[in-house]
Design a protein around this motif. Structure first.
Motif, PDB file in Angstrom:
ATOM      1  N   SER A  90     -22.799  -2.718  20.949  1.00 15.81           N
ATOM      2  CA  SER A  90     -22.366  -2.745  22.350  1.00 15.81           C
ATOM      3  C   SER A  90     -22.012  -4.156  22.794  1.00 15.81           C
ATOM      4  CB  SER A  90     -23.474  -2.235  23.275  1.00 15.81           C
ATOM      5  OG  SER A  90     -23.820  -0.941  22.921  1.00 15.81           O
ATOM      6  N   ILE A  91     -22.858  -5.109  22.412  1.00 10.24           N
ATOM      7  CA  ILE A  91     -22.568  -6.495  22.819  1.00 10.24           C
ATOM      8  C   ILE A  91     -21.270  -6.948  22.159  1.00 10.24           C
ATOM      9  CG2 ILE A  91     -23.403  -8.882  22.856  1.00 10.24           C
ATOM     10  CD1 ILE A  91     -26.261  -7.735  22.859  1.00 10.24           C
ATOM     11  N   ALA A  92     -21.098  -6.570  20.902  1.00 14.45           N
ATOM     12  CA  ALA A  92     -19.860  -6.943  20.210  1.00 14.45           C
ATOM     13  C   ALA A  92     -18.654  -6.334  20.919  1.00 14.45           C
ATOM     14  CB  ALA A  92     -19.908  -6.479  18.760  1.00 14.45           C
ATOM     15  N   MET A 100     -22.454  -4.693   7.715  1.00 17.02           N
ATOM     16  CA  MET A 100     -21.372  -3.914   8.321  1.00 17.02           C
ATOM     17  C   MET A 100     -20.163  -4.779   8.684  1.00 17.02           C
ATOM     18  SD  MET A 100     -23.132  -0.867   9.090  1.00 17.02           S
ATOM     19  CE  MET A 100     -22.450  -0.149  10.568  1.00 17.02           C
ATOM     20  N   GLY A 101     -20.270  -6.082   8.436  1.00 16.08           N
ATOM     21  CA  GLY A 101     -19.238  -7.003   8.908  1.00 16.08           C
ATOM     22  C   GLY A 101     -17.854  -6.726   8.360  1.00 16.08           C
ATOM     23  N   GLU A 102     -17.809  -6.125   7.186  1.00  9.09           N
ATOM     24  CA  GLU A 102     -16.495  -5.885   6.609  1.00  9.09           C
ATOM     25  C   GLU A 102     -15.782  -4.759   7.357  1.00  9.09           C
ATOM     26  OE1 GLU A 102     -14.656  -4.849   2.338  1.00  9.09           O
ATOM     27  OE2 GLU A 102     -16.584  -5.900   2.334  1.00  9.09           O
ATOM     28  N   ALA A 103     -16.511  -3.674   7.611  1.00 10.23           N
ATOM     29  CA  ALA A 103     -15.907  -2.554   8.339  1.00 10.23           C
ATOM     30  C   ALA A 103     -15.744  -2.880   9.825  1.00 10.23           C
ATOM     31  CB  ALA A 103     -16.758  -1.302   8.175  1.00 10.23           C
ATOM     32  N   PHE A 104     -16.634  -3.730  10.359  1.00 15.15           N
ATOM     33  CA  PHE A 104     -16.594  -4.057  11.793  1.00 15.15           C
ATOM     34  C   PHE A 104     -16.619  -5.574  11.977  1.00 15.15           C
ATOM     35  CE2 PHE A 104     -18.576   0.103  11.287  1.00 15.15           C
ATOM     36  CZ  PHE A 104     -17.806   0.885  12.127  1.00 15.15           C
ATOM     37  N   PRO A 105     -15.459  -6.228  11.830  1.00 14.06           N
ATOM     38  CA  PRO A 105     -15.428  -7.693  11.856  1.00 14.06           C
ATOM     39  C   PRO A 105     -15.952  -8.288  13.161  1.00 14.06           C
ATOM     40  CG  PRO A 105     -13.202  -6.746  11.778  1.00 14.06           C
ATOM     41  CD  PRO A 105     -14.151  -5.626  11.574  1.00 14.06           C
ATOM     42  N   GLU A 106     -15.970  -7.493  14.240  1.00 15.17           N
ATOM     43  CA  GLU A 106     -16.467  -8.018  15.512  1.00 15.17           C
ATOM     44  C   GLU A 106     -17.927  -8.464  15.404  1.00 15.17           C
ATOM     45  OE1 GLU A 106     -15.448  -4.905  14.910  1.00 15.17           O
ATOM     46  OE2 GLU A 106     -16.448  -3.395  16.154  1.00 15.17           O
ATOM     47  N   LEU A 107     -18.662  -7.884  14.460  1.00 17.24           N
ATOM     48  CA  LEU A 107     -20.072  -8.279  14.315  1.00 17.24           C
ATOM     49  C   LEU A 107     -20.178  -9.689  13.752  1.00 17.24           C
ATOM     50  CD1 LEU A 107     -21.867  -5.122  12.885  1.00 17.24           C
ATOM     51  CD2 LEU A 107     -21.422  -5.778  15.236  1.00 17.24           C
ATOM     52  N   LEU A 108     -19.368  -9.961  12.750  1.00 22.48           N
ATOM     53  CA  LEU A 108     -19.405 -11.299  12.139  1.00 22.48           C
ATOM     54  C   LEU A 108     -18.957 -12.346  13.141  1.00 22.48           C
ATOM     55  CD1 LEU A 108     -17.996 -10.747   8.547  1.00 22.48           C
ATOM     56  CD2 LEU A 108     -20.305 -11.468   9.208  1.00 22.48           C
ATOM     57  N   ALA A 109     -17.864 -12.030  13.838  1.00 23.55           N
ATOM     58  CA  ALA A 109     -17.287 -13.016  14.747  1.00 23.55           C
ATOM     59  C   ALA A 109     -18.241 -13.384  15.872  1.00 23.55           C
ATOM     60  CB  ALA A 109     -15.970 -12.487  15.312  1.00 23.55           C
ATOM     61  N   GLN A 110     -19.102 -12.447  16.267  1.00 24.02           N
ATOM     62  CA  GLN A 110     -19.916 -12.701  17.451  1.00 24.02           C
ATOM     63  C   GLN A 110     -21.408 -12.745  17.153  1.00 24.02           C
ATOM     64  OE1 GLN A 110     -18.118 -10.965  21.152  1.00 24.02           O
ATOM     65  NE2 GLN A 110     -17.453  -9.480  19.635  1.00 24.02           N
ATOM     66  N   GLN A 111     -21.703 -12.932  15.893  1.00 22.80           N
ATOM     67  CA  GLN A 111     -23.106 -12.896  15.473  1.00 22.80           C
ATOM     68  C   GLN A 111     -24.004 -13.824  16.291  1.00 22.80           C
ATOM     69  OE1 GLN A 111     -23.417 -13.420  11.262  1.00 22.80           O
ATOM     70  NE2 GLN A 111     -25.593 -13.860  11.361  1.00 22.80           N
ATOM     71  N   PHE A 127     -12.272  -8.274  21.338  1.00 21.84           N
ATOM     72  CA  PHE A 127     -13.103  -7.195  20.822  1.00 21.84           C
ATOM     73  C   PHE A 127     -13.461  -6.287  21.976  1.00 21.84           C
ATOM     74  CE2 PHE A 127     -14.239 -10.603  17.732  1.00 21.84           C
ATOM     75  CZ  PHE A 127     -13.611 -10.008  16.659  1.00 21.84           C
ATOM     76  N   GLY A 128     -13.632  -5.006  21.658  1.00 20.99           N
ATOM     77  CA  GLY A 128     -14.049  -4.080  22.703  1.00 20.99           C
ATOM     78  C   GLY A 128     -12.884  -3.629  23.552  1.00 20.99           C
ATOM     79  N   GLU A 129     -11.671  -4.036  23.179  1.00 19.85           N
ATOM     80  CA  GLU A 129     -10.486  -3.634  23.920  1.00 19.85           C
ATOM     81  C   GLU A 129      -9.747  -2.621  23.049  1.00 19.85           C
ATOM     82  OE1 GLU A 129      -9.265  -3.631  27.282  1.00 19.85           O
ATOM     83  OE2 GLU A 129     -10.608  -5.360  27.036  1.00 19.85           O
ATOM     84  N   LYS A 130      -9.218  -1.596  23.692  1.00 20.04           N
ATOM     85  CA  LYS A 130      -8.523  -0.570  22.912  1.00 20.04           C
ATOM     86  C   LYS A 130      -7.023  -0.828  23.000  1.00 20.04           C
ATOM     87  CE  LYS A 130      -7.642   4.343  23.383  1.00 20.04           C
ATOM     88  NZ  LYS A 130      -7.982   5.496  24.217  1.00 20.04           N
ATOM     89  N   TYR A 131      -6.407  -1.200  21.892  1.00 17.86           N
ATOM     90  CA  TYR A 131      -4.969  -1.477  21.909  1.00 17.86           C
ATOM     91  C   TYR A 131      -4.217  -0.356  21.213  1.00 17.86           C
ATOM     92  CZ  TYR A 131      -6.515  -6.220  22.999  1.00 17.86           C
ATOM     93  OH  TYR A 131      -7.095  -7.311  23.575  1.00 17.86           O
ATOM     94  N   GLY A 132      -3.064  -0.029  21.732  1.00 19.46           N
ATOM     95  CA  GLY A 132      -2.220   0.970  21.069  1.00 19.46           C
ATOM     96  C   GLY A 132      -1.394   0.332  19.959  1.00 19.46           C
ATOM     97  N   ASP A 133      -0.500   1.103  19.367  1.00 19.09           N
ATOM     98  CA  ASP A 133       0.370   0.562  18.311  1.00 19.09           C
ATOM     99  C   ASP A 133       1.409  -0.354  18.925  1.00 19.09           C
ATOM    100  OD1 ASP A 133      -0.982   2.233  16.702  1.00 19.09           O
ATOM    101  OD2 ASP A 133       0.524   3.835  16.803  1.00 19.09           O
ATOM    102  N   VAL A 134       1.776  -0.029  20.150  1.00 24.68           N
ATOM    103  CA  VAL A 134       2.759  -0.845  20.853  1.00 24.68           C
ATOM    104  C   VAL A 134       2.039  -1.468  22.039  1.00 24.68           C
ATOM    105  CG1 VAL A 134       4.908  -0.813  22.137  1.00 24.68           C
ATOM    106  CG2 VAL A 134       4.623   0.653  20.134  1.00 24.68           C
TER     107      VAL A 134
END
Ligand code: ATP
Ligand code: MG
Length: 928
Positions: free
Chosen positions: A305-307, A354-365, A650-657
């Protein structure tokens, strides 16, 4: 099979079957008032099911982070007590949007589980919906027949298909909206002995820890109306969800989700940190095991959640997160004897795993660790206080029962879950009045339900096929018509929500407030109070419907969009400045942009110093002065934006465009309203900097008129305190003019002047003007004003000098007439009125040259301080052995001072002007 491979296999399987694989949406939901957290894979596709968005891919597959801790799905109390419910879990899903239906969904599920994952088919059970009389729905014969065909082909008994009721096998999005029957797949993981005793089919849907549901296939075919009626959907959809952790348990041959490689590293670390061994028992009376499972589960939920940008807080989603973390802390405290923070140390394990599948964890550790640590610190203190309160209560209790109201107070104020209170009570041979507690709890729930209750009628659709279109980037007005509306009641107040065919109204989002304005149909104006987004729908709030709501009319945005745009664009520039000046660990953690000001929260671990704030202001003001044009990429593929180096949150939902906003090197994905050129912002001024939470700082800043007004206030303060009566009219006028033309002039101004304090005591003319010069220089007033002040200062200095010279010559004449002869010596001893030490020295030497055999003592007040001068003629100093320096050292004591000098000339200062006369007398005593 390792869990990472299990996930990948699922995605690959459906990719083969022409599914587009998409990434997980954030767990924390921003644009949906009905939902705080993603609790199922379908949430991010809600608009597709509702028909509010265009379907781009008819088949999709993904793994979605889900959190089930509030609202319709709340598994919090199960977690830790059982072995297969988590707060946060991953849901693997495949979707059909009006494409395939039951046949493919069922056949592919079988193929994946049995042929690909190689699950023992004897252990599988399938449920189908039995129908519901009240709804008028019938049993799902199609699903039944599809499973039947598969079972017959595999020579399996038909009793593996079980009928289930509406509660278990009819899925609904909410009180209203798409819904339909489902078919679930359950797995029996017990050993053969146990299976021989009770057949698995008797344990399906019976909460048995080894006979669990792993996959739910939902067939959406109805739409539920507000009156409860079901209508058939024109396009039918498939929504499936499989619990990733449960699948891992099955495939890794474990009896509990916690024994899989998803949880084991965390559990090992907990044991290592606490010294408590995990005994791997399902017996819930083994509290240490329950506690370890709770902590292993909750730390994951909180970390993710924090990530995703959701920090623990006192309200809304933040409060839910805080409560989850507190539950973990409390289990550690009560059952693992942890009185000091330790949960934060688990973050590194998760990040690694889990950092590989969810890079936001590594970035904000680092940030996540700090935030959890601070929460632990403060909640452990609260716990101590609550326990103290509890002990006091026991000491003064009349009977052996803990009052329900008091148990509720512990729960509500100190965060004590009721089982903790019960435990502490038992330890002291007390009972807890549970009915009383429940009454108090229910009362509170009712209060908050009433406060947050929103009732909505069905949408009244006026134009079936019209899709809403946002034109607010180019227009602030539109000729349009209503396509649908509904009545809602929120917190007891009635509103109408309107959806237009065309709308220029910006809906609240990305920190920027929603537009306000009005509907104008020529004979009445209906105010639009706010604009918000619900998923992809732009909703306008009004108190009443326009009278001719079925015709065309004009809608007009009337709030000050330009000022909001200045603040929004300045936010981007400041974000860039922060990353350049403080470092790239700075991540946006929340923002607010309206016409008045901007507020920006970001991750950073220490207070910003004045120099850094100055650098940030200068950076942004330089960008403003550089006239950088907006380069808006309204529709750019996300991959292109990524290549261009756009900042993604992180935590933002972006579309393809996506929409990319570019001002020179500042590139952000943003849907907000911006200026066409940075010069429109005119001026950027930081108003305050502070802390909002562990590791999170907040800056509030102003631009354009806001910054100008703020500065004008400061100038006014200076003017009031310093300029009245002192500054020549001409300069005053210049300041006035400056104030009036502030918006043009203040481009040059960017310094911080919030600490101005001009009310210092005893300000003389010169000091006042010197202060004014300093302050004006600080706030970078135009150079001509400062030069004017400097000239004035020089004038004052010169005038003072000349005035003193004239005065000195008058005094000299006076003193010449006052020479007295004492013991054959010419003596002058006098306090004079000359506020200038240079002039006194000059006077002393003139008299010394004019009078022989002279002993002279002059006292004076210079700058409010005592001043003493002694002159002794050379011959006198020799014959009478008089030493001016020695004499003055003694005399100066009378005015609390000291001094010294040559035999014939000495000066002294001091701090007591009252002592001047005494000092003169003292000096005279040397020749008496
Ligand atoms: P259950 O009855 O076991 O709580 P559910 O009916 O709530 O499951 P669904 O809403 O159909 O489950 O979700 C789809 C799948 O997600 C389930 O089949 C299960 O594998 C998984 N799942 C659901 N809730 C959880 C949870 N709290 N923790 C882990 N996995 C879960
Ligand atoms: Mg459930």
């Amino acid at each position: 099979m390792k869990s990472a491979q299990i996930r990948q296999t699922f995605l690959d399987f459906f990719k083969e079957k022409q599914h587009e694989v998409v990434s997980s949406a954030p767990m924390v939901i921003k644009n949906d008032p009905t939902l705080m957290f993603t609790n199922a894979g379908m949430n991010q596709f809600k608009d597709l099911f509702l028909g509010n968005s265009e379907i781009k891919y008819a088949r999709i597959a993904d793994s979605q982070k889900c959190l089930r801790v509030s609202g319709k799905h709340n598994d919090l109390e199960e977690v830790g007590v059982d072995t297969y419910h988590h707060t946060m879990f991953e849901m693997l899903g495949n979707w059909s949007f009006g494409n395939y239906f039951k046949k493919e969904a069922i056949e592919w599920a079988w193929e994946l589980l049995v042929d690909v994952y190689k699950i023992d088919k004897d252990r599988l059970y399938f449920t189908v919906f039995e129908g519901d009389e009240q709804d008028g729905t019938e049993m799902d014969e199609d699903a039944y027949n599809l499973w039947k065909a598969i079972l017959e082909k595999n020579n399996l008994p038909l009793y593996k298909i079980l009928k289930a009721n509406k509660k278990d096998n009819f899925w609904e999005m909410g009180d209203t909206g798409p819904c339909g029957p489902c078919s679930e797949i359950h797995v029996d993981l017990r050993n053969d002995d146990e299976i021989a005793k009770i057949p698995g089919r008797e344990l399906v849907n019976a909460d048995h820890p080894q006979v669990v549901e792993i996959w739910n296939l939902v067939f959406m075919e109805f739409n539920r109306m507000a009156n409860g009626e079901l209508k058939s959907l024109p396009a039918k959809h498939v929504d499936t969800g499989m619990g990733f952790e449960r699948l891992a348990m099955v495939l890794q041959g474990k009896q509990s989700n916690y024994d899989t490689d998803v949880f084991m590293p965390t559990i090992d670390k907990i044991s290592q940190l606490t010294g408590v061994k995990y005994q791997n028992t399902l017996d819930v009376s083994v509290k240490t095991d329950v506690a370890i499972r709770v902590i292993a589960d909750h730390v994951r939920a909180v970390t993710f959640s924090i990530a995703d940008g959701q920090l623990p807080s006192n309200t809304g989603a933040g409060y839910v997160i805080r409560r989850i973390l507190r539950r973990a802390i409390r289990y550690g405290y009560s059952f693992l004897d942890q009185k000091e923070p330790f949960i934060n140390e688990l973050v590194s394990v998760l990040a690694k795993q889990m950092g590989e599948a969810f890079p936001e964890l590594l970035a904000q550790q680092e940030l996540i660790t700090k935030v959890i640590r601070e929460e632990e610190d403060s909640f452990l203190r609260t716990l101590e206080k609550g326990i103290h309160r509890f002990e006091n209560y026991l000491a003064t209790a009349n009977d052996k029962t803990v009052d329900g109201e008091f148990a509720f107070e512990l729960y509500d104020t100190f965060g004590f879950p009721i089982d903790l209170t019960e435990l502490m009570a038992t330890e002291n041979n007390f009972d807890v009045d549970m009915p009383g507690f429940i009454v108090a709890l229910d009362k509170q729930k009712e209060r908050s339900r009433a406060a947050g209750k929103i009732e909505a009628d069905d949408w009244v659709v006026l134009r079936e096929d019209d899709v809403e279109e946002f034109i607010g980037y180019d227009y602030t007005e539109a000729d349009t018509y209503l396509t649908k509306y509904r009545r809602i009641v929120a917190k007891g107040e009635e509103f109408y929500q309107l959806v237009f065919r065309l709308t220029p109204f910006y809906p609240e989002g990305g920190g920027q407030v929603g537009d306000t304005g009005y509907i104008d149909n020529g004979f009445e104006k209906v105010e639009i109070l706010d604009t918000k987004k619900e998923n992809n729908l732009i909703i306008h709030f009004v108190k009443e419907l326009p009278k001719d709501y079925y015709t065309k009319f004009k809608i007009v945005v009337s709030n000050d969009r330009n000022l909001t745009a200045c603040n929004h664009s300045a936010t981007h520039l400041m974000h860039q400045a922060l990353r350049e000046i403080l470092g790239t660990h700075v991540e946006q953690k929340g923002s607010l942009v309206n016409a008045e000001y901007l507020r920006f929260d970001f991750s950073h671990f220490e207070k910003l110093n004045d120099e850094q704030l100055q650098q940030i202001e200068d950076f942004v003001n330089e960008k403003i002065q550089a006239n950088i044009p907006l380069n808006e990429h309204r529709e750019i593929p996300i991959t292109k934006a990524e290549e261009a180096g756009a900042m993604m949150l992180f935590g933002e939902k972006y579309g393809d465009v996506v929409r990319m906003i570019e001002f020179g090197d500042s590139k952000e994905l943003c849907g907000g309203i911006h200026v066409d050129n940075t010069s429109e912002i005119k001026l950027f001024k930081i108003k305050s900097e502070g802390s909002v939470a562990a590791g999170i700082r907040r800056i509030e800043a102003l631009t354009n008129i806001g910054a100008g007004n703020w500065l004008k206030e400061k100038v006014d303060i200076i003017a009031e305190n310093n300029l009245t009566g002192l500054i020549p009219l001409e300069i005053k006028n210049q300041v006035e003019e400056f104030k009036n033309n502030l918006m043009d002039e203040c481009l040059k101004v960017s310094n911080d002047c919030k600490d101005i304090d001009l009310k210092s005591p005893g300000v003389s003319q010169l000091d006042a003007i010197t202060n004014a010069i300093n302050e004006f220089t600080k706030i970078k007033l135009p150079q001509n004003i400062i030069e004017g002040l400097n000239t004035k200062k020089k004038e004052i200095l010169k005038a003072a000098e000349e005035g003193n010279k004239e005065k000195a010559s008058q005094i000299k004449d006076e003193l010449l007439g006052k020479v007295e002869v004492v013991n054959g010596v010419n003596v002058i001893a006098q306090k004079i009125d000359l506020d200038d030490s240079a002039a006194i020295k000059d006077l002393a030497f003139q008299l010394k040259g004019q009078i022989d055999n002279l002993f002279m003592v002059l006292g004076a007040e210079v700058n409010g301080k005592p001043n003493l001068t002694i002159v002794v003629s050379e011959e006198l100093s020799k014959t009478k052995n008089l030493h001016a320096g020695n004499i003055i050292r003694e005399a100066a004591k009378e005015m609390r001072g000291g001094g010294g000098g040559q035999p014939f000339y000495a000066t002294a200062g001091g701090s007591n002007v009252e002592g001047i006369q005494a000092a003169i007398a003292k000096a005279l005593s040397f020749i008496a």
